[in-house]
Design an enzyme around this catalytic site. Sequence first.
Site, PDB file in Angstrom:
ATOM      1  N   GLN A  36       0.841  -1.187   0.000  1.00 25.85           N
ATOM      2  CA  GLN A  36       0.000   0.000   0.000  1.00 25.85           C
ATOM      3  C   GLN A  36       0.887   1.251   0.000  1.00 25.85           C
ATOM      4  OE1 GLN A  36      -3.500   0.089   0.203  1.00 25.85           O
ATOM      5  NE2 GLN A  36      -3.717  -2.135   0.148  1.00 25.85           N
ATOM      6  N   ASN A  69      -0.884 -11.971   6.152  1.00 25.50           N
ATOM      7  CA  ASN A  69      -0.172 -10.995   5.334  1.00 25.50           C
ATOM      8  C   ASN A  69      -0.571  -9.578   5.735  1.00 25.50           C
ATOM      9  OD1 ASN A  69      -0.840 -13.431   3.005  1.00 25.50           O
ATOM     10  ND2 ASN A  69       1.267 -12.851   3.430  1.00 25.50           N
ATOM     11  N   GLY A  70       0.442  -8.733   5.991  1.00 22.38           N
ATOM     12  CA  GLY A  70       0.155  -7.372   6.416  1.00 22.38           C
ATOM     13  C   GLY A  70      -0.385  -7.312   7.838  1.00 22.38           C
ATOM     14  N   ASP A  73      -1.586 -19.310  -3.070  1.00 22.33           N
ATOM     15  CA  ASP A  73      -0.695 -19.334  -4.233  1.00 22.33           C
ATOM     16  C   ASP A  73       0.684 -19.902  -3.919  1.00 22.33           C
ATOM     17  OD1 ASP A  73       0.313 -17.280  -2.694  1.00 22.33           O
ATOM     18  OD2 ASP A  73       0.302 -15.763  -4.280  1.00 22.33           O
ATOM     19  N   HIS A  91       2.154 -16.221  -0.768  1.00 20.28           N
ATOM     20  CA  HIS A  91       1.651 -15.467   0.385  1.00 20.28           C
ATOM     21  C   HIS A  91       1.629 -16.310   1.656  1.00 20.28           C
ATOM     22  CE1 HIS A  91       0.220 -12.667  -2.680  1.00 20.28           C
ATOM     23  NE2 HIS A  91      -0.079 -11.802  -1.732  1.00 20.28           N
ATOM     24  N   ASP A  93      -6.449 -11.673  -4.542  1.00 20.76           N
ATOM     25  CA  ASP A  93      -5.651 -10.461  -4.303  1.00 20.76           C
ATOM     26  C   ASP A  93      -4.879 -10.123  -5.578  1.00 20.76           C
ATOM     27  OD1 ASP A  93      -4.681  -8.275  -2.891  1.00 20.76           O
ATOM     28  OD2 ASP A  93      -3.056  -9.377  -1.936  1.00 20.76           O
ATOM     29  N   ALA A 144       3.310  -7.690  -3.640  1.00 18.37           N
ATOM     30  CA  ALA A 144       2.364  -6.670  -4.116  1.00 18.37           C
ATOM     31  C   ALA A 144       1.192  -7.341  -4.810  1.00 18.37           C
ATOM     32  CB  ALA A 144       3.064  -5.702  -5.053  1.00 18.37           C
ATOM     33  N   GLY A 145       0.286  -7.898  -4.024  1.00 19.04           N
ATOM     34  CA  GLY A 145      -0.817  -8.629  -4.626  1.00 19.04           C
ATOM     35  C   GLY A 145      -0.315  -9.918  -5.260  1.00 19.04           C
TER      36      GLY A 145
END
Length: 370
Positions: free
Chosen positions: A129, A207-208, A236, A239, A262, A297-298
Amino acid sequence: MTVRVTGKVVTPAGVIRQGCVEINGERITAVAEYPSVRDGYWILPGFVDMHTHGGGGHTFTTGDADQARAAAGFHLRHGTTTLLASLVSSPFELMRAATTAYRPLVTEGVLAGIHFEGPYLAAARCGAQNPAYLRDPSTDELTELLGLGHGTIRMVTLAPERDGATAAVKLLAAHGVVSAIGHTDATYEQTQAAIAAGASVATHLFNGMRPVHHREPGPVVALLEAPSVVCELVADGVHLHDGMLGYVTTTAGVDRAALITDAMAAAGMPDGEYELGGQTVTVTTGVARLANDGAIAGSTLTMDAALRHAVATGIAVPEAARMVATTPARAIGLGDRVGALAPGLRADLVVLDDDLNVVRVMRAGSWLDQ
Protein backbone atom coordinates in the site's frame (compact mmCIF):
# COMPACT_ATOMS: atom_id res chain seq x y z
CA MET A 1 -36.71 -23.38 -21.46
CA THR A 2 -35.05 -25.74 -18.98
CA VAL A 3 -31.32 -26.32 -19.35
CA ARG A 4 -29.68 -29.35 -17.73
CA VAL A 5 -26.00 -29.52 -16.83
CA THR A 6 -24.83 -32.97 -15.75
CA GLY A 7 -21.73 -34.36 -14.10
CA LYS A 8 -20.19 -34.58 -10.64
CA VAL A 9 -22.27 -31.86 -9.01
CA VAL A 10 -20.76 -30.23 -5.92
CA THR A 11 -23.47 -29.04 -3.56
CA PRO A 12 -23.29 -27.64 -0.01
CA ALA A 13 -24.13 -31.15 1.21
CA GLY A 14 -21.42 -32.89 -0.81
CA VAL A 15 -20.91 -34.39 -4.27
CA ILE A 16 -23.66 -35.95 -6.35
CA ARG A 17 -21.52 -38.23 -8.49
CA GLN A 18 -24.28 -38.68 -11.08
CA GLY A 19 -25.87 -35.29 -10.77
CA CYS A 20 -27.87 -32.74 -12.71
CA VAL A 21 -28.38 -28.99 -12.26
CA GLU A 22 -31.61 -27.77 -13.85
CA ILE A 23 -31.80 -24.12 -14.87
CA ASN A 24 -34.68 -22.00 -16.06
CA GLY A 25 -33.82 -18.47 -17.09
CA GLU A 26 -31.33 -17.02 -14.63
CA ARG A 27 -32.16 -19.36 -11.74
CA ILE A 28 -31.38 -22.87 -10.61
CA THR A 29 -34.65 -24.75 -10.33
CA ALA A 30 -33.43 -28.17 -9.18
CA VAL A 31 -30.33 -30.12 -8.22
CA ALA A 32 -30.76 -33.87 -8.19
CA GLU A 33 -29.29 -37.27 -8.92
CA TYR A 34 -29.39 -38.20 -12.59
CA PRO A 35 -28.70 -41.94 -12.87
CA SER A 36 -28.00 -41.89 -16.60
CA VAL A 37 -24.92 -39.70 -16.08
CA ARG A 38 -21.64 -41.57 -16.25
CA ASP A 39 -19.08 -39.69 -14.14
CA GLY A 40 -18.83 -36.51 -16.20
CA TYR A 41 -17.04 -33.26 -15.52
CA TRP A 42 -17.00 -31.50 -12.16
CA ILE A 43 -19.81 -28.96 -11.78
CA LEU A 44 -19.03 -26.30 -9.15
CA PRO A 45 -20.75 -23.07 -8.17
CA GLY A 46 -19.36 -19.96 -9.84
CA PHE A 47 -16.42 -18.61 -7.89
CA VAL A 48 -16.80 -15.55 -5.66
CA ASP A 49 -13.68 -13.39 -5.32
CA MET A 50 -14.12 -10.85 -2.55
CA HIS A 51 -10.66 -9.33 -2.99
CA THR A 52 -9.11 -8.61 -6.37
CA HIS A 53 -7.42 -5.51 -7.79
CA GLY A 54 -7.44 -6.46 -11.47
CA GLY A 55 -6.28 -8.95 -14.07
CA GLY A 56 -5.61 -9.48 -17.74
CA GLY A 57 -3.65 -6.23 -17.90
CA HIS A 58 -6.55 -4.22 -16.46
CA THR A 59 -7.02 -2.70 -13.02
CA PHE A 60 -9.75 -1.73 -10.58
CA THR A 61 -7.48 0.66 -8.69
CA THR A 62 -7.79 3.74 -10.92
CA GLY A 63 -11.56 4.12 -10.94
CA ASP A 64 -11.75 3.62 -14.71
CA ALA A 65 -15.01 1.88 -15.68
CA ASP A 66 -13.65 0.43 -18.95
CA GLN A 67 -10.66 -1.02 -17.11
CA ALA A 68 -12.97 -2.48 -14.47
CA ARG A 69 -15.24 -4.10 -17.05
CA ALA A 70 -12.25 -5.68 -18.80
CA ALA A 71 -10.73 -6.93 -15.53
CA ALA A 72 -14.05 -8.49 -14.52
CA GLY A 73 -14.28 -10.15 -17.93
CA PHE A 74 -10.82 -11.65 -17.51
CA HIS A 75 -11.70 -13.21 -14.17
CA LEU A 76 -15.09 -14.40 -15.48
CA ARG A 77 -13.24 -16.53 -18.03
CA HIS A 78 -11.47 -18.18 -15.10
CA GLY A 79 -14.77 -19.05 -13.39
CA THR A 80 -15.27 -15.99 -11.17
CA THR A 81 -18.92 -15.08 -11.65
CA THR A 82 -19.08 -12.69 -8.68
CA LEU A 83 -16.36 -10.29 -7.57
CA LEU A 84 -15.66 -7.13 -5.65
CA ALA A 85 -13.52 -4.48 -7.30
CA SER A 86 -10.79 -3.85 -4.75
CA LEU A 87 -9.01 -0.51 -4.66
CA VAL A 88 -5.83 0.21 -2.74
CA SER A 89 -5.08 3.19 -0.47
CA SER A 90 -5.93 6.31 -2.43
CA PRO A 91 -6.72 10.01 -2.08
CA PHE A 92 -10.34 10.69 -1.18
CA GLU A 93 -10.95 12.21 -4.61
CA LEU A 94 -10.12 8.88 -6.27
CA MET A 95 -12.34 6.99 -3.84
CA ARG A 96 -15.23 9.31 -4.76
CA ALA A 97 -14.56 8.99 -8.48
CA ALA A 98 -14.36 5.20 -8.33
CA THR A 99 -17.59 4.96 -6.36
CA THR A 100 -19.38 7.06 -8.97
CA ALA A 101 -17.79 5.24 -11.92
CA TYR A 102 -18.44 1.73 -10.63
CA ARG A 103 -21.99 2.25 -9.44
CA PRO A 104 -23.47 1.57 -12.95
CA LEU A 105 -21.36 -1.59 -13.24
CA VAL A 106 -22.80 -2.83 -9.95
CA THR A 107 -26.33 -2.04 -11.16
CA GLU A 108 -25.57 -3.94 -14.37
CA GLY A 109 -24.14 -6.89 -12.44
CA VAL A 110 -20.61 -6.71 -13.86
CA LEU A 111 -19.37 -6.08 -10.32
CA ALA A 112 -20.88 -7.16 -7.02
CA GLY A 113 -19.56 -4.04 -5.32
CA ILE A 114 -16.48 -2.13 -4.26
CA HIS A 115 -13.93 -3.12 -1.65
CA PHE A 116 -11.80 -0.28 -0.31
CA GLU A 117 -8.61 -1.87 0.98
CA GLY A 118 -7.45 1.22 2.80
CA PRO A 119 -6.53 3.98 3.16
CA TYR A 120 -7.23 3.53 6.88
CA LEU A 121 -4.28 1.19 7.44
CA ALA A 122 -1.19 0.92 9.65
CA ALA A 123 2.01 2.36 8.22
CA ALA A 124 4.00 -0.36 9.97
CA ARG A 125 2.10 -3.08 8.08
CA CYS A 126 1.23 -1.30 4.84
CA GLY A 127 3.01 -3.83 2.60
CA ALA A 128 2.46 -2.73 -1.00
CA GLN A 129 0.00 0.00 0.00
CA ASN A 130 1.26 3.50 -0.79
CA PRO A 131 2.25 5.06 2.57
CA ALA A 132 1.61 8.56 1.21
CA TYR A 133 -2.15 7.92 1.28
CA LEU A 134 -2.52 6.28 4.70
CA ARG A 135 -4.68 8.11 7.24
CA ASP A 136 -7.05 7.61 10.18
CA PRO A 137 -10.58 6.38 9.44
CA SER A 138 -12.97 9.23 8.70
CA THR A 139 -16.70 8.82 9.27
CA ASP A 140 -17.21 11.97 7.22
CA GLU A 141 -15.45 10.42 4.22
CA LEU A 142 -17.29 7.14 4.63
CA THR A 143 -20.68 8.83 5.01
CA GLU A 144 -20.12 10.74 1.77
CA LEU A 145 -18.99 7.61 -0.07
CA LEU A 146 -21.96 5.60 1.20
CA GLY A 147 -24.27 8.33 -0.03
CA LEU A 148 -22.63 8.38 -3.45
CA GLY A 149 -22.65 4.61 -3.77
CA HIS A 150 -26.23 3.73 -2.90
CA GLY A 151 -25.18 0.18 -2.03
CA THR A 152 -22.10 0.05 -4.28
CA ILE A 153 -19.64 -0.16 -1.38
CA ARG A 154 -19.68 -3.65 0.11
CA MET A 155 -16.45 -3.93 2.15
CA VAL A 156 -13.80 -1.68 3.72
CA THR A 157 -10.49 -2.91 5.14
CA LEU A 158 -9.05 -0.93 8.05
CA ALA A 159 -6.58 -1.20 10.91
CA PRO A 160 -8.49 -1.26 14.23
CA GLU A 161 -5.73 0.50 16.18
CA ARG A 162 -6.06 3.73 14.20
CA ASP A 163 -7.99 6.61 15.79
CA GLY A 164 -11.62 6.52 14.72
CA ALA A 165 -11.61 2.86 13.67
CA THR A 166 -14.33 1.73 16.08
CA ALA A 167 -16.65 4.54 14.99
CA ALA A 168 -15.99 3.63 11.36
CA VAL A 169 -16.78 -0.05 11.95
CA LYS A 170 -20.05 0.84 13.66
CA LEU A 171 -21.01 3.23 10.85
CA LEU A 172 -20.30 0.62 8.19
CA ALA A 173 -22.24 -2.05 10.09
CA ALA A 174 -25.23 0.28 10.35
CA HIS A 175 -25.22 0.55 6.54
CA GLY A 176 -24.79 -3.17 5.92
CA VAL A 177 -21.18 -2.81 4.77
CA VAL A 178 -18.58 -5.38 5.79
CA SER A 179 -15.67 -4.16 7.91
CA ALA A 180 -12.49 -6.15 7.36
CA ILE A 181 -9.38 -6.09 9.54
CA GLY A 182 -6.09 -5.93 7.68
CA HIS A 183 -2.73 -4.23 7.25
CA THR A 184 -2.71 -3.87 10.99
CA ASP A 185 -0.30 -3.74 13.90
CA ALA A 186 -3.15 -4.09 16.38
CA THR A 187 -2.91 -5.95 19.65
CA TYR A 188 -5.06 -8.95 20.43
CA GLU A 189 -7.34 -6.74 22.55
CA GLN A 190 -7.70 -4.02 19.91
CA THR A 191 -8.64 -6.65 17.36
CA GLN A 192 -11.21 -8.15 19.70
CA ALA A 193 -12.73 -4.70 20.22
CA ALA A 194 -13.13 -4.22 16.46
CA ILE A 195 -14.77 -7.63 16.14
CA ALA A 196 -17.14 -6.74 18.97
CA ALA A 197 -18.00 -3.53 17.10
CA GLY A 198 -18.93 -5.53 14.00
CA ALA A 199 -15.82 -6.36 11.95
CA SER A 200 -16.35 -9.74 10.30
CA VAL A 201 -13.56 -10.40 7.78
CA ALA A 202 -9.79 -10.87 8.10
CA THR A 203 -8.11 -9.38 5.04
CA HIS A 204 -5.56 -11.89 3.68
CA LEU A 205 -4.90 -13.42 7.10
CA PHE A 206 -1.22 -13.31 8.18
CA ASN A 207 -0.17 -10.99 5.33
CA GLY A 208 0.15 -7.37 6.42
CA MET A 209 -0.41 -8.27 10.08
CA ARG A 210 1.58 -8.25 13.29
CA PRO A 211 2.86 -11.83 13.61
CA VAL A 212 1.80 -14.18 16.39
CA HIS A 213 3.84 -14.06 19.60
CA HIS A 214 3.26 -16.20 22.66
CA ARG A 215 3.08 -13.16 24.94
CA GLU A 216 1.14 -10.97 22.49
CA PRO A 217 -1.13 -13.07 20.25
CA GLY A 218 -1.91 -10.06 18.07
CA PRO A 219 -4.62 -9.87 15.42
CA VAL A 220 -4.13 -13.31 13.85
CA VAL A 221 -5.19 -15.29 16.91
CA ALA A 222 -8.08 -12.93 17.71
CA LEU A 223 -9.37 -13.28 14.16
CA LEU A 224 -8.91 -17.04 13.99
CA GLU A 225 -10.75 -17.69 17.24
CA ALA A 226 -13.74 -15.41 16.51
CA PRO A 227 -16.66 -17.49 15.17
CA SER A 228 -18.11 -14.45 13.39
CA VAL A 229 -15.00 -13.76 11.30
CA VAL A 230 -14.29 -15.15 7.82
CA CYS A 231 -10.56 -15.36 7.08
CA GLU A 232 -9.30 -14.54 3.59
CA LEU A 233 -6.45 -16.75 2.35
CA VAL A 234 -4.25 -16.28 -0.74
CA ALA A 235 -3.61 -19.86 -1.86
CA ASP A 236 -0.70 -19.33 -4.23
CA GLY A 237 2.19 -20.87 -2.29
CA VAL A 238 3.81 -17.42 -2.04
CA HIS A 239 1.65 -15.47 0.39
CA LEU A 240 1.21 -18.51 2.62
CA HIS A 241 3.10 -21.70 3.26
CA ASP A 242 0.84 -24.62 2.38
CA GLY A 243 1.08 -25.75 5.98
CA MET A 244 -0.54 -22.48 7.07
CA LEU A 245 -3.27 -22.89 4.48
CA GLY A 246 -4.05 -26.33 5.88
CA TYR A 247 -3.80 -25.13 9.47
CA VAL A 248 -6.36 -22.34 8.98
CA THR A 249 -8.67 -24.59 7.00
CA THR A 250 -8.62 -27.11 9.84
CA THR A 251 -8.73 -24.59 12.69
CA ALA A 252 -11.34 -22.18 11.37
CA GLY A 253 -13.17 -24.66 9.14
CA VAL A 254 -14.16 -24.22 5.52
CA ASP A 255 -17.18 -22.14 6.54
CA ARG A 256 -14.78 -19.49 7.86
CA ALA A 257 -11.99 -19.79 5.28
CA ALA A 258 -12.38 -17.94 1.98
CA LEU A 259 -9.90 -18.18 -0.86
CA ILE A 260 -9.16 -14.91 -2.65
CA THR A 261 -6.83 -13.92 -5.46
CA ASP A 262 -5.65 -10.46 -4.30
CA ALA A 263 -4.77 -10.31 -8.01
CA MET A 264 -3.41 -7.22 -9.70
CA ALA A 265 -3.39 -6.25 -13.38
CA ALA A 266 -0.48 -8.63 -14.03
CA ALA A 267 -2.67 -11.72 -13.53
CA GLY A 268 -2.70 -13.60 -16.82
CA MET A 269 0.05 -11.38 -18.25
CA PRO A 270 3.77 -11.81 -18.92
CA ASP A 271 6.46 -10.97 -16.38
CA GLY A 272 7.48 -7.32 -16.37
CA GLU A 273 6.76 -3.99 -14.72
CA TYR A 274 3.29 -2.91 -13.63
CA GLU A 275 1.71 -0.19 -11.48
CA LEU A 276 -0.26 -0.48 -8.26
CA GLY A 277 -1.48 2.53 -6.33
CA GLY A 278 1.16 4.78 -7.81
CA GLN A 279 4.02 2.37 -7.12
CA THR A 280 6.05 0.25 -9.54
CA VAL A 281 5.60 -3.51 -9.26
CA THR A 282 7.96 -6.03 -10.81
CA VAL A 283 6.59 -9.46 -11.72
CA THR A 284 9.16 -12.26 -11.95
CA THR A 285 8.11 -15.89 -12.58
CA GLY A 286 4.57 -14.84 -11.74
CA VAL A 287 5.39 -13.30 -8.34
CA ALA A 288 4.54 -9.60 -7.91
CA ARG A 289 6.76 -7.46 -5.67
CA LEU A 290 7.31 -3.74 -5.17
CA ALA A 291 10.32 -2.62 -7.17
CA ASN A 292 11.66 -0.45 -4.36
CA ASP A 293 11.68 -2.85 -1.40
CA GLY A 294 10.58 -6.29 -2.62
CA ALA A 295 7.32 -6.40 -0.61
CA ILE A 296 4.73 -8.80 -2.01
CA ALA A 297 2.36 -6.67 -4.12
CA GLY A 298 -0.82 -8.63 -4.63
CA SER A 299 -0.70 -11.70 -6.84
CA THR A 300 -1.09 -12.99 -10.38
CA LEU A 301 -3.56 -15.60 -9.17
CA THR A 302 -6.95 -16.58 -10.60
CA MET A 303 -9.65 -18.37 -8.62
CA ASP A 304 -9.42 -21.58 -10.66
CA ALA A 305 -5.68 -21.67 -9.93
CA ALA A 306 -6.38 -21.04 -6.23
CA LEU A 307 -8.82 -23.96 -6.23
CA ARG A 308 -6.28 -26.25 -7.89
CA HIS A 309 -3.59 -25.22 -5.42
CA ALA A 310 -5.84 -25.85 -2.42
CA VAL A 311 -6.82 -29.29 -3.71
CA ALA A 312 -3.18 -30.14 -4.41
CA THR A 313 -2.38 -29.46 -0.74
CA GLY A 314 -4.94 -32.07 0.33
CA ILE A 315 -8.18 -30.10 0.68
CA ALA A 316 -11.03 -32.13 -0.82
CA VAL A 317 -12.88 -30.68 -3.81
CA PRO A 318 -16.21 -30.16 -1.94
CA GLU A 319 -14.44 -28.28 0.86
CA ALA A 320 -12.39 -26.23 -1.60
CA ALA A 321 -15.60 -25.38 -3.47
CA ARG A 322 -17.02 -23.89 -0.29
CA MET A 323 -13.85 -21.85 0.14
CA VAL A 324 -14.01 -20.37 -3.38
CA ALA A 325 -17.76 -19.80 -3.55
CA THR A 326 -20.08 -20.47 -0.62
CA THR A 327 -18.04 -18.95 2.21
CA PRO A 328 -16.99 -15.73 0.41
CA ALA A 329 -20.54 -15.20 -0.85
CA ARG A 330 -21.86 -15.37 2.69
CA ALA A 331 -19.04 -13.19 4.01
CA ILE A 332 -20.05 -10.29 1.76
CA GLY A 333 -23.77 -10.71 2.31
CA LEU A 334 -24.64 -12.46 -0.96
CA GLY A 335 -25.16 -16.00 0.30
CA ASP A 336 -28.87 -15.84 -0.47
CA ARG A 337 -28.18 -15.08 -4.14
CA VAL A 338 -24.97 -16.83 -5.23
CA GLY A 339 -22.21 -19.13 -4.04
CA ALA A 340 -23.86 -22.57 -4.17
CA LEU A 341 -25.66 -24.95 -6.48
CA ALA A 342 -29.08 -24.84 -4.88
CA PRO A 343 -32.63 -24.14 -6.12
CA GLY A 344 -33.53 -20.48 -6.16
CA LEU A 345 -29.99 -19.16 -6.44
CA ARG A 346 -28.61 -17.49 -9.54
CA ALA A 347 -27.45 -20.02 -12.12
CA ASP A 348 -23.71 -19.43 -11.82
CA LEU A 349 -21.57 -22.51 -12.35
CA VAL A 350 -18.18 -23.63 -13.53
CA VAL A 351 -17.55 -26.85 -15.45
CA LEU A 352 -14.10 -28.31 -14.70
CA ASP A 353 -12.25 -31.29 -16.10
CA ASP A 354 -10.64 -33.88 -13.87
CA ASP A 355 -7.52 -31.69 -13.56
CA LEU A 356 -9.80 -28.85 -12.39
CA ASN A 357 -9.18 -26.77 -15.49
CA VAL A 358 -12.08 -24.59 -16.63
CA VAL A 359 -14.10 -26.09 -19.49
CA ARG A 360 -17.15 -23.79 -19.48
CA VAL A 361 -18.56 -20.98 -17.37
CA MET A 362 -22.21 -20.08 -16.88
CA ARG A 363 -23.35 -16.83 -15.30
CA ALA A 364 -27.03 -16.04 -14.63
CA GLY A 365 -28.11 -18.96 -16.83
CA SER A 366 -26.02 -18.00 -19.88
CA TRP A 367 -22.91 -19.78 -21.05
CA LEU A 368 -19.96 -17.45 -21.45
CA ASP A 369 -19.04 -18.99 -24.81
CA GLN A 370 -22.47 -18.47 -26.35
